[in-house]
Design a protein around this motif. Structure first.
Motif, PDB file in Angstrom:
ATOM      1  N   LYS A 153      -2.995  10.959   0.222  1.00 62.49           N
ATOM      2  CA  LYS A 153      -1.912  11.836   0.348  1.00 62.49           C
ATOM      3  C   LYS A 153      -0.888  11.256   1.305  1.00 62.49           C
ATOM      4  CE  LYS A 153      -0.648  16.579   0.718  1.00 62.49           C
ATOM      5  NZ  LYS A 153      -0.858  18.040   1.407  1.00 62.49           N
ATOM      6  N   GLU A 156       1.129   8.374  -0.149  1.00 60.94           N
ATOM      7  CA  GLU A 156       1.734   8.584  -1.200  1.00 60.94           C
ATOM      8  C   GLU A 156       2.894   9.227  -0.763  1.00 60.94           C
ATOM      9  OE1 GLU A 156       3.431   9.413  -4.657  1.00 60.94           O
ATOM     10  OE2 GLU A 156       1.764   8.287  -4.373  1.00 60.94           O
ATOM     11  N   ASN A 159       5.284   6.637   0.644  1.00 63.78           N
ATOM     12  CA  ASN A 159       6.140   5.878  -0.550  1.00 63.78           C
ATOM     13  C   ASN A 159       7.130   6.884  -1.114  1.00 63.78           C
ATOM     14  OD1 ASN A 159       6.543   4.203  -2.904  1.00 63.78           O
ATOM     15  ND2 ASN A 159       5.336   5.657  -4.144  1.00 63.78           N
ATOM     16  N   SER A 160       6.923   8.393  -1.220  1.00 60.80           N
ATOM     17  CA  SER A 160       7.927   9.092  -2.083  1.00 60.80           C
ATOM     18  C   SER A 160       8.533  10.062  -1.177  1.00 60.80           C
ATOM     19  CB  SER A 160       7.026   9.773  -3.215  1.00 60.80           C
ATOM     20  OG  SER A 160       6.195  10.894  -2.342  1.00 60.80           O
ATOM     21  N   ARG A 180       2.056   1.508  -1.095  1.00 60.49           N
ATOM     22  CA  ARG A 180       1.770   1.460  -2.442  1.00 60.49           C
ATOM     23  C   ARG A 180       0.540   0.506  -2.612  1.00 60.49           C
ATOM     24  NH1 ARG A 180       7.252   1.593  -3.870  1.00 60.49           N
ATOM     25  NH2 ARG A 180       7.329  -0.612  -4.178  1.00 60.49           N
ATOM     26  N   LEU A 183      -2.510   2.223  -1.162  1.00 56.33           N
ATOM     27  CA  LEU A 183      -3.152   3.107  -1.835  1.00 56.33           C
ATOM     28  C   LEU A 183      -3.881   2.785  -2.943  1.00 56.33           C
ATOM     29  CD1 LEU A 183      -3.321   6.061  -2.633  1.00 56.33           C
ATOM     30  CD2 LEU A 183      -0.866   6.015  -3.596  1.00 56.33           C
TER      31      LEU A 183
END
Ligand SMILES: [Zn+2]
Length: 351
Positions: A153, A156, A159-160, A180, A183
């Motif tokens: 999490k 992620e 990344n986002s 990324r 992950l």
């Protein structure tokens, strides 16, 4: 503390048993009752099984380590004479002991039948406690999963996460690319580990199945015994007695009145019920006839019986000896009738 926590499901089942057709709900079973009272802090279940004027009180003590440790069963007051209750007391305690050794309920009940005590040799070795290692492995696995999800999490998010005010990603393109990649690696590792864990689990299950197939029934650890024992006492003892019929005559064996039964035993009456080696109840005079008249060494004629050769410790079990006794009895009868013929019927008709 509630010391009956582990027994709770079975206590519920016991309470429901008398609602079942064959025990309390069916025709002819209206007089059957099972009164249950529990003492959580002492770990004690008290039962009163009632069938008409007959009753039996039972105390079950549940140890803290149940079912790893065996329960203790004691009989309290009863309207059954001890000649009857003792047999079931010994039998039910044997069943509880066998279940705690890991023998299946079916085998434990069957082999407690007096006729089978020698037929089924239980493995006496105490079995291994339930595999606790698996449980802690399971918890470790869960912790691992939670860690994985947390890391995934976080990566992620790197990344986002996007700022709507600044209209740009929170992290640099470089940092996001690294996240990324990380992950992806983590997921691959996780999948690999998962597969290994699965394989390990399968190996354990496979070993278990192989052991089960080898079959001394011991591998699954101690069995729960409360419900099995109570059901046995209902089905084979208290609730059954009023219906027991003598295998040779089909007559009801136990009188409705417990006091009359008590009297039968006190006076050594020919009508007193006696249990043969096969587990069936006979009237004493009927078992005497069955065992001392030909055919000798016959199987029990009761259709519900396992159909083994009937014997009883109070009668000789040697067929030769029985035949001799029978021949002597017949010879004596012949002698008497010859004398009667000789003296003429009138001499005997006088008395
Ligand atoms: Zn029988």
């Amino acid at each position: 503390t509630n010391r009956l926590l582990y027994a709770a499901p079975e206590i519920g089942q016991i309470r429901n048993l008398t609602r079942e057709h064959k025990y309390g709900g069916g025709e002819g079973n209206e007089k059957n009752k099972c009164i249950v009272s529990c003492n959580d802090t002492k770990g004690i279940i008290k039962l009163k099984l009632v069938n008409g004027d007959y009753f039996q009180r039972i105390t079950i003590t549940v140890p803290d380590e149940y079912p790893q440790e065996p329960i203790d069963i004691q009989f309290g007051s009863s309207s059954f004479p001890y000649q009857v209750s003792t047999l079931y007391y010994n039998q039910v305690r044997e069943i509880a002991r066998k279940l705690s050794l890991g023998i299946s309920a079916e085998n434990a009940v069957r082999s407690s039948n007096p006729a089978n005590t020698d037929a089924v040799k239980p493995t006496e070795k105490k079995c291994e406690p339930a595999p606790i290692r698996l449980t802690s492995d399971y918890i470790r696995g869960l912790k691992h999963d939670v860690n994985f999800l947390k890391q995934a999490k976080e990566l992620e998010q790197v990344n986002s996460s996007y700022s709507k005010i600044l209209h740009k990603y929170d992290h640099s393109t470089e940092a996001r690319r690294r996240a990324r990649r990380e992950l992806k690696k983590l997921t691959r590792q996780e999948a690999e580990a998962e597969r290994e864990r699965e394989e390990e689990e399968w190996k354990i299950i496979e070993r278990q199945q192989l052991k089960d197939a080898a079959g001394d029934g011991n591998q699954n650890g101690p069995k729960r015994s409360i419900r099995v024992c109570v059901e046995f006492l209902m089905a084979e003892y208290v609730f059954k007695m009023s219906k027991v019929r003598c295998p040779t005559t089909g007559e009801i064996v136990f009188p409705k009145d417990p006091e009359l039964l008590e009297k039968y035993y006190k006076t050594n009456s020919k009508k007193r019920p006696i249990r043969a080696s096969c587990g069936c109840w006979y009237k004493h005079e009927e078992l005497d006839k069955f065992l001392t008249e030909p055919p000798f060494g016959a199987a029990c004629p009761n259709s519900d019986c396992i159909g083994v050769k009937v014997f009883h410790k109070d009668w000789p079990s040697d067929v030769k000896q029985l035949e001799k006794q029978w021949a002597m009895k017949k010879a004596r009868e012949r002698e008497i009738s010859e004398i009667a013929d000789f003296l003429g019927a009138s001499a005997f008709a006088a008395d």
